[in-house]
Motif scaffolding. Structure first.
Motif, PDB file in Angstrom:
ATOM      1  N   GLY A  28       0.819  -1.206   0.000  1.00  0.00           N
ATOM      2  CA  GLY A  28       0.000   0.000   0.000  1.00  0.00           C
ATOM      3  C   GLY A  28       0.851   1.254   0.000  1.00  0.00           C
ATOM      4  N   THR A  29       0.252   2.300  -0.420  1.00  0.00           N
ATOM      5  CA  THR A  29       0.988   3.562  -0.405  1.00  0.00           C
ATOM      6  C   THR A  29       0.690   4.279   0.881  1.00  0.00           C
ATOM      7  N   GLU A  30       1.675   4.910   1.360  1.00  0.00           N
ATOM      8  CA  GLU A  30       1.513   5.607   2.619  1.00  0.00           C
ATOM      9  C   GLU A  30       1.578   7.098   2.355  1.00  0.00           C
ATOM     10  N   THR A  31       0.677   7.794   2.855  1.00  0.00           N
ATOM     11  CA  THR A  31       0.791   9.254   2.815  1.00  0.00           C
ATOM     12  C   THR A  31       0.729   9.707   4.249  1.00  0.00           C
ATOM     13  N   SER A  32       1.880  10.148   4.719  1.00  0.00           N
ATOM     14  CA  SER A  32       1.915  10.488   6.129  1.00  0.00           C
ATOM     15  C   SER A  32       1.421  11.898   6.370  1.00  0.00           C
ATOM     16  N   GLU A  33       1.379  12.650   5.335  1.00  0.00           N
ATOM     17  CA  GLU A  33       0.988  14.037   5.557  1.00  0.00           C
ATOM     18  C   GLU A  33       0.342  14.595   4.295  1.00  0.00           C
ATOM     19  N   SER A  34      -0.661  15.289   4.402  1.00  0.00           N
ATOM     20  CA  SER A  34      -1.228  15.987   3.242  1.00  0.00           C
ATOM     21  C   SER A  34      -1.718  17.321   3.731  1.00  0.00           C
ATOM     22  N   VAL A  35      -1.603  18.244   2.927  1.00  0.00           N
ATOM     23  CA  VAL A  35      -1.985  19.600   3.311  1.00  0.00           C
ATOM     24  C   VAL A  35      -3.227  19.997   2.571  1.00  0.00           C
ATOM     25  N   ALA A  62       3.389  33.227   1.713  1.00  0.00           N
ATOM     26  CA  ALA A  62       2.575  32.137   2.286  1.00  0.00           C
ATOM     27  C   ALA A  62       1.505  32.628   3.249  1.00  0.00           C
ATOM     28  N   ASN A  66      -2.285  32.037   2.345  1.00  0.00           N
ATOM     29  CA  ASN A  66      -3.118  31.206   3.238  1.00  0.00           C
ATOM     30  C   ASN A  66      -4.340  31.991   3.707  1.00  0.00           C
ATOM     31  N   GLU A  69      -6.685  32.367   0.904  1.00  0.00           N
ATOM     32  CA  GLU A  69      -7.373  31.072   0.664  1.00  0.00           C
ATOM     33  C   GLU A  69      -8.591  30.961   1.560  1.00  0.00           C
ATOM     34  N   ILE A  82      -5.262  27.454  -2.790  1.00  0.00           N
ATOM     35  CA  ILE A  82      -4.347  28.295  -3.588  1.00  0.00           C
ATOM     36  C   ILE A  82      -2.961  27.718  -3.446  1.00  0.00           C
ATOM     37  N   ARG A  83      -2.428  27.235  -4.533  1.00  0.00           N
ATOM     38  CA  ARG A  83      -1.066  26.728  -4.550  1.00  0.00           C
ATOM     39  C   ARG A  83      -0.138  27.850  -4.986  1.00  0.00           C
ATOM     40  N   MET A  84       1.082  27.730  -4.544  1.00  0.00           N
ATOM     41  CA  MET A  84       2.084  28.713  -4.946  1.00  0.00           C
ATOM     42  C   MET A  84       2.999  28.113  -5.984  1.00  0.00           C
TER      43      MET A  84
ATOM     44  N   LYS B  94       5.972   0.953  -1.387  1.00  0.00           N
ATOM     45  CA  LYS B  94       5.777   2.240  -2.058  1.00  0.00           C
ATOM     46  C   LYS B  94       5.334   3.274  -1.065  1.00  0.00           C
ATOM     47  N   GLN B  96       4.521   7.571  -0.621  1.00  0.00           N
ATOM     48  CA  GLN B  96       4.280   8.861  -1.281  1.00  0.00           C
ATOM     49  C   GLN B  96       4.181   9.909  -0.193  1.00  0.00           C
ATOM     50  N   PRO B  98       4.113  13.922   0.857  1.00  0.00           N
ATOM     51  CA  PRO B  98       3.896  15.285   0.340  1.00  0.00           C
ATOM     52  C   PRO B  98       5.060  16.196   0.720  1.00  0.00           C
TER      53      PRO B  98
END
Lengths: 305, 759
Positions: A28-35, A62, A66, A69, A82-84, B94, B96, B98
């Motif tokens: 599985g893919t792990e995403t430990s952080e997302s904003v 920023a 922010n 946003e 809003i991405r920079m 895998k 990913q 951010p």
């Protein structure tokens, strides 16, 4: 008989279950952080370019982005992200807004002229306000011990310009020199040093007799003790925030509304006190100065650092 | 079990390591991302592709196990990427991660980690761990198995054997064992103790069963023996009684001198045979534990006196003195079996008289102790001393064995069965004493024993029993009589006065026959007269005749009169002269009480026990006639033995009675229905309806209501107790051989009015 195997079987089962439970999803893919990744939100891109370090630009913008946003999301009643996008040069930044890689961008006046030349459809969201005014000063500085007292004294001296695309750093100061009949050939030497602070440091180092930079950079240098002094100042128009035509009109309106209603304490991070309505007409003289400045160095060698 | 455990542990460890790897990869990824961010944040923010490419290639060169790196911007545009040459899709972790900076998302770092590279160390470690675990488990398991084997399995196996031993599967007792565990040791000790207790209990139970079986067998044997003895007693006594009875009849008939001599031999031999029979039966009963001792109030002094009475004539005939000495009061009343005590004394004293040719025989009773407590108890030493032939030490040793006299010459000279002493020895033992003897040849013998008796709580006057010469009579108390005693001897006067006043009677003495008659004529009412035989002026016999002839008045002519004399041979003459009773001196309380009881004409049953002394049989006066009132009375004789029937019939005829004969109870009932009878004399044992059943039916009215109260005498060769006699509802119990005087007494006591049949 049954009881003989009960305990070990039970133990085996427990161990097996514990062992199998939550094995870590090896594939599985792990995403430990997302904003704030919200698949249901509109994502727009704010373009900026590195006049300085990219991280500085992020740091600079920023907080405002922010804030913007959240304000725009509140105005629209739906989440807006809003991405920079930081361009590594003026030209990349101009290109990003002109071609629409960025939905809206903060440009210098000259950059805006260039961008508008590339994409006349760009619209100004608002222009920065400095002390409630649409203009701010650009400076020609000399070493604090310099004998240069006026523009005429610059004849035969060396002069440091900022970025070739800089409004203050090139176009307005060259227009000023031309208006005082000083052309590149009238200088002993001149160069485009790029950053405003580079210009100030070069003059302080007497590498050049004089240079052109923005007043904020000059104040920063003075604060740091660089031995420079102001020779003269000239007006510049504050920077416009422009939007690409592909920006959703509703979002465009929300951004404009938010910007025009920004609180001074929030705008302070940009070293402004707010935003003012604007239009292309506020930058006409810049365009003309840029045209005239082309004649400054028709035959001069341009050195860019 | 171990294998399953190992597999489980291995799976557990493997899965745990996989989780660890995943987490590690996460951490590594985050670390790498942070590293990349740290190193290339400006490049990332500025989307400086060349710089980022350099960065990823640099990351790949670190050999961290990363097979693929991709950096994208927020528009998923690849900014930089690197893929390992031997990259094979599908076998990777895998991640990913951010790329965020100051709250702004700028892109993603995508990493693919080589699984094998990551897992290999884990696998190695896991394998190592599993090896260690497995080894440990097996090692621990082996130790555990050994531990369990040594400390539990073997002790438990041993305990299992002991449990089997406890419950009787094995007879071998396994001794206690010391175990390492205190609890097991205690359990073992408890099992051993339990096993012993169980075996002991089983042994005792087996013993009890054996004893019960023996007891049952013994009881069955005793019952069979008792039944046999009873039958033999009856079967032998009955014909023997007939022999003796007919001998008496012959003796009272007109026969020649030779014939009379022959009859004498018959009587003597028969008496001896009877004595032998009685002794043998007694001994058999004692051996079979068939003797039941009675516990009734009696006077020990009286027992001794009666023995003296019975033997003094014999002693006198051999010119030896016979004395009775007691140091306790005559009215000392104790509880015991007077008949058996008398039997013992009589046996010993009789032997003393028999084996003494000159000198004396002394019977003594010595009060050794008197205990006072909840109930008083006395210890009396009885002794029979003689100056006879004595015994050698060898004889003394075996004197108490049956059939042992000194030697055959003694037997030939003195006769006897040799059973008396043996019987006495056993009877004394039954009574709680021990018969001992000291003897010296040509000097004499001394037989003595000590018996304990509880003192009777009743006074002499309260007791309605008296022991007398082998008789036990239930007599109503005859208190408060006015009694005239004609006795010239002051000591006898004193004795009689003592006896009578203790009984609560008023006593008047006359010194001779004349004074006696004068007192009777003086209109002083007397209830009873005791008349001494030998008196000056007018002796007792003359006075008796004259009183009976009415010289002193009508009342005196019919009053109860008992003759007293030491001359026992005179009793017939006395009876012929009109005496109602004959008391042989020395005068005993019992004799007096007996006479007074008889003279009060009580209706209580009289139970007469057999007189086992052949010499003391009293045969009735063959020519007796006690008055016209007996004439014409009908008596039913019920006995299955024709000889006995005939004998009794003859005697009754002489006494003036008319008789009917029945062969058994049924026959008797039928005859009673057809003819009135005044009395019934029935044998106990008869074929068909026995005597007890017959009497019970008579009392129930089966022979008619008039017969319910008819006088019935029950004859038997067996000894009966008072209770048995009472239960039999007979008026009197007469032993076989039949003492005719007692039979006569019974007949004389029956009511005057004959039974009349309802018409």
């Amino acid at each position: 008989m049954i009881s003989k195997f009960l305990l070990p079987s039970f133990s085996f089962l427990l161990l097996f279950l514990f062992g199998c439970a939550d094995s870590g999803s090896p594939n599985g893919t792990e995403t430990s952080e997302s904003v704030g990744s919200n698949p249901n939100s509109d994502v727009i891109v704010f373009g900026a370019y590195t006049a300085d370090k990219a991280s500085d630009v992020v740091e600079e913008f920023a907080p405002t982005i922010n804030w913007l946003e959240s304000e725009v999301s509140a105005i629209l009643g739906r989440p807006i992200e809003i991405r920079m996008k930081i361009a590594n040069s003026y030209l990349a930044g101009i290109s990003d807004i002109a071609i629409g890689k960025a939905h809206f961008s903060r440009l210098g006046p000259a950059s805006y002229i260039h961008a508008a030349d590339e994409n006349p459809g760009l619209e100004i969201l608002a222009m920065e306000s400095k002390k409630g005014e649409r203009t701010f000063k650009g400076l020609i500085v000399v070493h604090k011990d310099s004998s240069i007292k006026n523009l005429a004294d610059l004849r035969g001296k060396s002069f440091a310009f900022g970025s070739p695309l800089s409004t203050i750093g090139r176009y307005l100061v060259q227009d000023l020199l031309i208006s005082n009949d000083i052309y590149s050939s009238d200088l002993s030497n001149f160069a485009y040093l790029g950053r405003h602070d580079s210009v100030g440091m070069a003059v302080a180092a007497e590498a050049f007799d004089a240079g052109a930079l923005k007043s904020s950079s000059f104040k920063a240098l003075i604060k740091e003790g660089y031995p420079v002094k102001q020779l003269l100042s000239f007006d510049n128009v504050t920077k416009p925030w422009v939007a690409h035509p592909n920006l959703d009109p509703e979002i465009f309106s929300a951004i404009r509304q938010a910007m025009l209603n920004i609180r001074p304490e929030q705008a302070k991070v940009l070293d402004i006190d707010g935003f003012l309505e604007s239009g292309p007409e506020y930058y006409d003289n810049i365009g003309e100065a840029m045209k005239r400045a082309k004649h400054f160095d028709d035959t001069a060698k341009i050195t860019s650092q | 079990m171990g294998i399953l455990l190992c597999i489980g542990i291995s799976i557990f460890v493997y899965q745990r390591d996989l989780r660890k790897i995943s987490k590690r990869v996460e951490v590594l990824s985050q670390n790498q991302t942070d590293l990349i961010k740290h190193l290339s944040i400006e490049s990332i923010l500025a989307e400086d592709r060349p710089a980022l490419q350099t960065t990823v290639e640099g990351l790949a060169s670190l050999n961290l196990g990363i097979d693929k790196v991709v950096i994208t911007n927020f528009n998923d545009e690849v900014l930089a990427s690197w893929t390992a040459e031997n990259f094979q899709r599908g076998d990777h972790y895998k991640t990913q991660t951010p790329i965020n900076y100051l709250g702004q998302h700028f892109g993603e770092i995508y990493l693919e980690w080589n699984r094998k590279a990551l897992v290999a160390p884990m696998k190695a470690r896991t394998a190592e761990i599993v090896r260690v675990i497995v080894t440990s488990i097996f090692g621990i398991g082996i130790c555990l198995v050994l531990f369990v084997e040594i400390f539990f399995v073997r002790p438990l196996a041993l305990l299992e054997k002991k449990v089997e031993n406890v419950f009787g599967k094995s007879d071998i007792e396994i001794p206690p064992h010391q175990f390492c565990s205190r609890e097991l040791t205690h359990l073992d000790e408890s099992l051993v103790a339990a096993g012993r207790a169980i075996r002991e209990r089983e042994r005792r139970e087996a013993q009890l069963r054996e004893e019960k079986a023996r007891t049952k067998a013994a009881e069955a044997a005793a019952a069979a023996r008792a039944e046999f003895l009873s039958l033999m007693s009856h079967e032998i006594r009955t014909p023997l009684g007939a022999i003796l009875g007919f001998a008496d009849l012959l003796d009272s008939s007109e026969i020649s001198g030779d014939e009379r001599e022959f009859v004498g031999h018959i009587r003597e031999s028969g008496s001896f045979l009877l004595q032998i029979l009685n002794d043998i039966l007694d001994l058999s009963k004692i051996e079979a534990d068939g003797i039941q001792l009675e516990k009734v109030p009696f006077l020990p002094a009286s027992v001794l006196q009666n023995v003296a009475l019975m033997l003094q004539d014999q002693a006198k005939s051999k010119d030896i003195s016979f004395e009775v000495l007691t140091d306790f009061e005559e009215d000392l009343l104790v509880e015991g079996d007077p008949l058996r005590l008398k039997q013992v004394i009589l046996n010993l004293a009789g032997n003393g008289v028999k084996f003494t040719d000159h000198g004396n025989v002394v019977v003594s009773g010595e009060l050794l102790s008197r205990k006072q407590g909840r109930s008083d108890e006395v210890a009396i030493k009885f002794s029979v001393k003689d100056s006879g032939i004595g015994m050698s030490p060898e004889c003394v040793e075996q004197i108490f064995e049956p059939f042992s006299q000194a030697d055959a010459s003694i037997t030939r000279k003195y006769g006897g069965t040799g059973l008396g002493v043996s019987i006495s020895h056993r009877l004394v033992s039954l009574m709680g004493g021990h018969l001992e003897v000291e003897s010296e040849e040509e000097v004499g013998s001394d037989f003595h024993f000590v018996l304990q008796f509880p003192v009777s709580e009743r006074s002499v006057l309260e007791v309605n029993t008296t022991e007398s010469g082998g008789e036990v009579q239930l007599i109503h108390e005859s208190q408060g009589r006015r009694i005239l005693v004609a006795e010239d001897d002051p000591s006898n006067q004193s004795m009689v006065k003592k006896v009578l006043t203790r009984m609560g009677h008023e006593v008047v003495f006359a010194d001779n026959g004349r004074d006696c008659m004068e007192l009777l004529k003086s209109n002083r009412a007397f209830d009873v007269l005791f008349l001494d035989l030998r008196m000056p002026e007018i002796d007792g016999l003359e006075a008796l005749r004259r009183i009976r002839d009415g010289e002193c008045g009508v009342e005196a002519s019919t009053m109860p009169i008992s003759m007293m004399s030491a001359d026992v041979l005179s009793q017939d003459e006395a009876r012929e002269s009109g005496a109602d009773d004959f008391i042989v001196k020395p005068i005993g309380f019992d004799k007096v009480q007996q006479f007074l009881g008889c003279s009060s004409q009580s209706n209580s049953p009289r139970v007469l026990l057999p007189d086992t002394s052949a010499d003391n049989r009293h045969w009735p006066n063959n020519n007796s006639s006690n008055g016209s009132k007996e004439q014409g009375k009908w008596v039913m004789i019920v006995d299955d033995n024709p000889a006995v029937r005939q004998m009794i019939e003859k005697f009754l005829a002489r006494w003036g009675y008319r008789t009917g004969i029945a062969v058994d109870g049924e026959d008797c009932l039928q005859q009673l229905a057809n003819h009135p009878y005044d009395a019934v004399i029935s044998d106990l044992r008869m074929p068909g309806m026995d005597g007890v059943t017959l009497i019970n039916k008579i009392r129930e009215g089966d022979a008619g209501d008039d017969y319910r109260e008819v006088s019935v005498a029950l004859m038997t060769a067996e000894q009966m107790t008072d209770k048995e006699a009472q239960d039999a509802q007979a008026d009197v119990y007469i032993p076989k051989p039949i003492p005719m005087d007692r039979l006569k007494d019974f007949l004389q006591s029956m009511p005057s009015d004959p039974v009349s049949l309802a018409s």
